[in-house]
Design a protein around this motif. Sequence first.
Motif, PDB file in Angstrom:
ATOM      1  N   SER A  13       0.843  -1.191   0.000  1.00  0.00           N
ATOM      2  CA  SER A  13       0.000   0.000   0.000  1.00  0.00           C
ATOM      3  C   SER A  13       0.882   1.246   0.000  1.00  0.00           C
ATOM      4  O   SER A  13       2.065   1.197   0.348  1.00  0.00           O
ATOM      5  N   ALA A  49      -0.279   7.068   3.354  1.00  0.00           N
ATOM      6  CA  ALA A  49      -1.365   8.041   3.276  1.00  0.00           C
ATOM      7  C   ALA A  49      -0.820   9.454   3.438  1.00  0.00           C
ATOM      8  O   ALA A  49      -0.026   9.717   4.341  1.00  0.00           O
ATOM      9  N   PRO A  73      -7.548  -2.283   4.169  1.00  0.00           N
ATOM     10  CA  PRO A  73      -7.235  -1.780   2.831  1.00  0.00           C
ATOM     11  C   PRO A  73      -7.545  -2.806   1.740  1.00  0.00           C
ATOM     12  O   PRO A  73      -7.366  -4.008   1.922  1.00  0.00           O
ATOM     13  N   GLN A 108      -2.817   5.162  -5.339  1.00  0.00           N
ATOM     14  CA  GLN A 108      -2.875   4.300  -4.162  1.00  0.00           C
ATOM     15  C   GLN A 108      -2.401   2.878  -4.461  1.00  0.00           C
ATOM     16  O   GLN A 108      -2.569   1.984  -3.639  1.00  0.00           O
ATOM     17  N   ARG A 152      -3.669   0.833  -6.648  1.00  0.00           N
ATOM     18  CA  ARG A 152      -4.869   0.027  -6.761  1.00  0.00           C
ATOM     19  C   ARG A 152      -5.279  -0.056  -8.231  1.00  0.00           C
ATOM     20  O   ARG A 152      -4.719   0.636  -9.085  1.00  0.00           O
ATOM     21  N   ARG A 187      -9.115   1.576   7.618  1.00  0.00           N
ATOM     22  CA  ARG A 187      -8.139   2.161   6.708  1.00  0.00           C
ATOM     23  C   ARG A 187      -8.608   2.072   5.262  1.00  0.00           C
ATOM     24  O   ARG A 187      -8.317   2.950   4.442  1.00  0.00           O
ATOM     25  N   GLU A 200      -9.084   5.151   2.624  1.00  0.00           N
ATOM     26  CA  GLU A 200      -8.538   5.151   1.266  1.00  0.00           C
ATOM     27  C   GLU A 200      -9.610   5.456   0.232  1.00  0.00           C
ATOM     28  O   GLU A 200      -9.372   6.201  -0.723  1.00  0.00           O
ATOM     29  N   ARG A 229     -10.440   9.084   0.386  1.00  0.00           N
ATOM     30  CA  ARG A 229      -9.342   9.854  -0.209  1.00  0.00           C
ATOM     31  C   ARG A 229      -9.400   9.775  -1.733  1.00  0.00           C
ATOM     32  O   ARG A 229      -9.142  10.768  -2.433  1.00  0.00           O
TER      33      ARG A 229
END
Length: 573
Positions: free
Chosen positions: A47, A50, A433, A458, A460, A531, A535, A538
């Motif tokens: 990850s 942040a 996450p 991120q 992802r 978390r 995310e 965000r």
Amino acid sequence: MRLSILSGWLVPAAAGLLLAGCQGKTSTSETATTTAETEAAPTDTASVAAPNDGITPALIAQHIKVLASDEYQGRRPFTAGEEKATAYLASEFKKLGLQPGTNGSYFQAVPLVEIAGKPDSIATVTGNGKTLSLKYRDDFMFLTEQEKPVVTIKNSPLVFAGYGVTAPEYQWDDYAGLDVKGKTVVVLINDPGNAGDDSTMFKGKAMTYYGRWGYKYEEAARHGATGLLIIHDTKPASYPWTVVQSSNGGAKLHPQTPDHGASKVALEGWMTLDAAKRLFTAAGQNYDEAYAAANKRGFKGKALGLNLSTTIRNKVTRKTSKNVVAVLPGTTRPQEYIIYSAHWDHLGMGKAIAGDSIYNGALDNASGCAGLLAIATAFKQAQEKPQRSIVFLAVTGEEQGLLGSDYYAQHPLFPVKNTVADINMDELLAFGPMRDVTVVGYGQSELDDYARAAAKEQNRYVIPFQHPETGSFYRSDHFSFAKVGIPALYASGQFESRLHGKAFAEKQRKDFEEKAYHQPADQYDPTWDLRGAAEDARLMFRVGQKLAGETTFPKWKDGSEFKATREKSGPGK
């Protein structure tokens, strides 16, 4: 929310320690397969740290804990829970220095009518020399939108009309040659594409709007029917009978209408699959054969030779609920707006389960409102102020049928043509996450690309919603904005846990649907790992930031059913 797509069950404490530092009508819309229109997942599973933007798991937890507390009584509209929830949201927006929506108020009045219907404990079906008694809650759930003290259905002929769909673009009409005036129509749940392997029928297993219960009631009314009963089958419905019971028992809210609901069918209802099979047997027909016929082109509906009698006694209350609206004005183009939406309401208090009668709605959807407040915090803390205005909209009545968002869309406080996009949050995850960013309605608009860019920040990846047969695109507040042409994004992590993988995430989702969704068990737990929720919030913040710094408007993609509406009434019109 009309269907849960995220889970609220817990990651073990050890998992939290290990992760430290490291939820369309053409082929362009999401499909039923899990491999279509996906992108490769990053090979690096770590990850990303942040940023210090004010969006934290602790802040989200703080807001969920308050909004989902027993003191708020499940946040049902027209209750003390509404007053507490809307006052809290307005107060928090004010603390952040956000301006009220219009006329100096943080509230938009939403006129609704509450109908507390009490159906007969037994509904009677007669015909063919037989009498069939159906039990309330066990066999059926009946309600009405007609604002009358008593609604009586006496010897109403029952007619089977397949899926109850009239769809010219799919060359499908279940009402063709069928007289249903003054009669009660019996239909299947979902739409004709969900049952077979023919991907060319409607949108295959991906539900269209024709599969939604609201459409079916409206279509029956357009054909002059007295009532419409939907046969509940858990698999194509994607939720169990208990959800039908909890969502349709007791008082229901509806929009106020000039004709006091007279244009609606007098009887709206559901029956279990078992009750439907007994009904068809009493009619001298075989349910499985009727079901198979209804899933083939050229289906012809027919009368069942049975009559339904039942009564609903109502207490009718006309009241006003509230949307909560706050604005961060743009610096250079304040007349253009980006809306963040989430619904504040849940089911209130109801039937006790395991001794608990408060349906707290922690994930559904105190978490979404917590996301609104966290994103508002981030915008206020950011050094670069948005050039476009940012609107934070917490709506009422989502659980009753998207009532607050639909009212806003029909009575906008800010012009639709100047509204850049809606970014909606409904259930932020609570099991850590996630690697994926699942877009509900993937392929509909260019907002997919904005989500993809934010996801890469991120580490992802973006995928379409993996169970489009549930019709989730039509089940949360973003749909109200899409209907008036505003591009809408509804996305979150849902299907791949960063630590535990895909099977774990799928199990959590299913566990939540079975054990907590629309039940008292959806309540705040301090051991949640939020978390992932942070995310997702965000990611939505970053999408809004990018939109706020542009001069262009995102568009619906070719083939989207919402593109024509935007082109008629969108920017420059």
